[in-house]
Structures are given as C-alpha cells and as structure tokens.
Scaffold this active site. Structure first.
Site, mmCIF file in Angstrom:
data_model
loop_
_atom_site.group_PDB
_atom_site.id
_atom_site.type_symbol
_atom_site.label_atom_id
_atom_site.label_comp_id
_atom_site.label_asym_id
_atom_site.label_seq_id
_atom_site.Cartn_x
_atom_site.Cartn_y
_atom_site.Cartn_z
ATOM 1 N N HIS A 278 0.832 -1.206 0.000
ATOM 2 C CA HIS A 278 0.000 0.000 0.000
ATOM 3 C C HIS A 278 0.868 1.258 0.000
ATOM 4 C CE1 HIS A 278 -3.435 2.393 2.129
ATOM 5 N NE2 HIS A 278 -3.618 2.381 0.827
ATOM 6 N N HIS B 49 -0.970 10.687 -2.703
ATOM 7 C CA HIS B 49 -2.322 10.185 -2.450
ATOM 8 C C HIS B 49 -3.377 11.285 -2.397
ATOM 9 C CE1 HIS B 49 -5.767 8.863 0.019
ATOM 10 N NE2 HIS B 49 -5.610 7.728 -0.649
#
Length: 227
Positions: A8, A50
């Site tokens: 991740h 992100h």
C-alpha cells in the site's frame, strides 16, 4: 491462483508513503505488487501522491493541482524523500504496479505513458471513480482495471462490470460474504484492503480472496501460513 500481497503506497507502515524509498522497500520485501496514487501537477506532470493536497504527507501546503512540478519537487515528502514522478517509479522498481487514478484527466495522462512504454501487462489501473476506469479502458484496449470500494454494497459488482473492471478492491472492514459471492458470480477478482492485522488476514483467507493490500511487509510472510 496465487494469493497476492500488494504494498500500500509502497510499505507506508515502515517508510514514507508514495516515495521511491517506500517502493524500493516493498520490492525488497518481496511483495507481489506495489500500489501507488497518481495526480496531475499544475503543469501536467504525473506525480505520485495520495491526497489532493500536499499538507498531510509533505512540509508544504495547498492543492497538488495548483503547484508546478518544480514546486512539488521542492517539498520534503518524509525522511528527505521527494515526491516522485511516475516514470521515476517505473525505473526504480521492476515489480508489477497497481496505479490508482482520481479522475479522467489522470486516466488520459497515464494512458499516454503506458502506451509509450508498453506497460499494459505490468500495470493494473484502479480507481474509486467508474468514469476514470471506463476512460482508460477506452484509451487502452486490454488494460487491466480495478474498481475500488470503501463504503459499498452488492452494487459495487454491477458498477465494476459496467465499467469493464475485472477486479474489485474492497475495504475489508465492510466486506461481507454476500458481496464476495456476488462478485464471484460475476467472475470478478477480489482484493481486500487494508490488511494490517492477523485478524484481517484470517478473514481474507477465510473468504478466499485473491489478495490483500497491506502497509506492512510482514503480511507477505504470514499470509502463506494463515488459514
């Protein structure tokens, strides 16, 4: 089918997320796939970050879309790391990638890079946004795509099928057997996220998912032995 472990944002549990340091650490830990997030800078560069703003992950403030690549590169993204551009990640690691896009504009920019560097086999494109998935599928026939769900019901399956996605990436905290069975009936691959505990890993294996997205490289080792 082999159980996939997906890093991740690299391995954000042990290194600054979405940085070259994190991606290299994920590859060295043997994770099968590396997940990352893409945005466009003010001057159209495909950068790896992100959030829509730089505040949380860097020493800067403000929206990514309002900063040039040079301005973004001047920021510290943690431990002296810089915000990478997508092509740097492609050169820094050899692992397969799962690239998350936030909108149609990013889909178009990513499609251009994937076409230029023949990356259809290496990269799976994911998004929360159906229209972004549909757009990259239109631009790159044969591209593998995944629809992400955080708050979802069984309708996520119909949405994925309509957008042409072969995979659903689902928040493990909301995952039910009903959703899993519905996805299987539609022929979809299922990835659970974020799987950081043995309890979540046991659930992933009990539901016979195809893989898990994790912040920690240890999941790779323990995943093999968890039933």
């Amino acid at each position: 089918m082999n159980f996939l472990t997906i890093g991740h944002r690299g391995v954000m549990g042990v290194a600054p997320e979405n940085t070259l340091r994190s991606f290299v650490a994920a590859e060295q830990a043997g994770l099968d796939v590396i997940e990352l997030d893409l945005h466009l800078s003010k001057d159209g560069a495909l950068v790896v970050l992100h959030d829509t703003e730089v505040d949380r992950t860097t020493d800067g403030t403000g929206p990514v879309a309002e900063k040039t690549l040079a301005e973004l590169r001047a920021l510290d993204a943690g431990q002296g790391e810089r915000i990478p551009v997508f092509k740097e990640v492609l050169d820094a690691v050899d692992a397969p990638l799962q690239a998350e896009i936030k909108d149609v504009a990013a889909a178009r920019a990513l499609a251009e890079v994937m076409r230029e560097r023949d990356l259809v086999e290496r990269i799976e494109v994911s998004s929360f946004h159906d229209e972004a998935i549909a757009e990259i599928a239109r631009l790159l026939p044969g591209v593998r795509t995944a629809l992400i769900g955080s708050r979802y019901g069984t309708d996520i399956v119909e949405r994925a099928v309509e957008a042409g996605a072969a995979t659903v990436c689902l928040n493990i905290r909301r995952l039910t057997l009903e959703v899993v069975e519905h996805a299987r009936e539609a022929g979809l691959r299922i990835i659970g996220w974020v799987v950081n505990t043995q309890e979540h890993l046991r659930l992933v294996r009990a539901l016979e998912l195809d893989g898990a997205t994790t912040d920690y490289p240890e999941i790779k080792r323990t995943g093999r032995f968890t039933a």
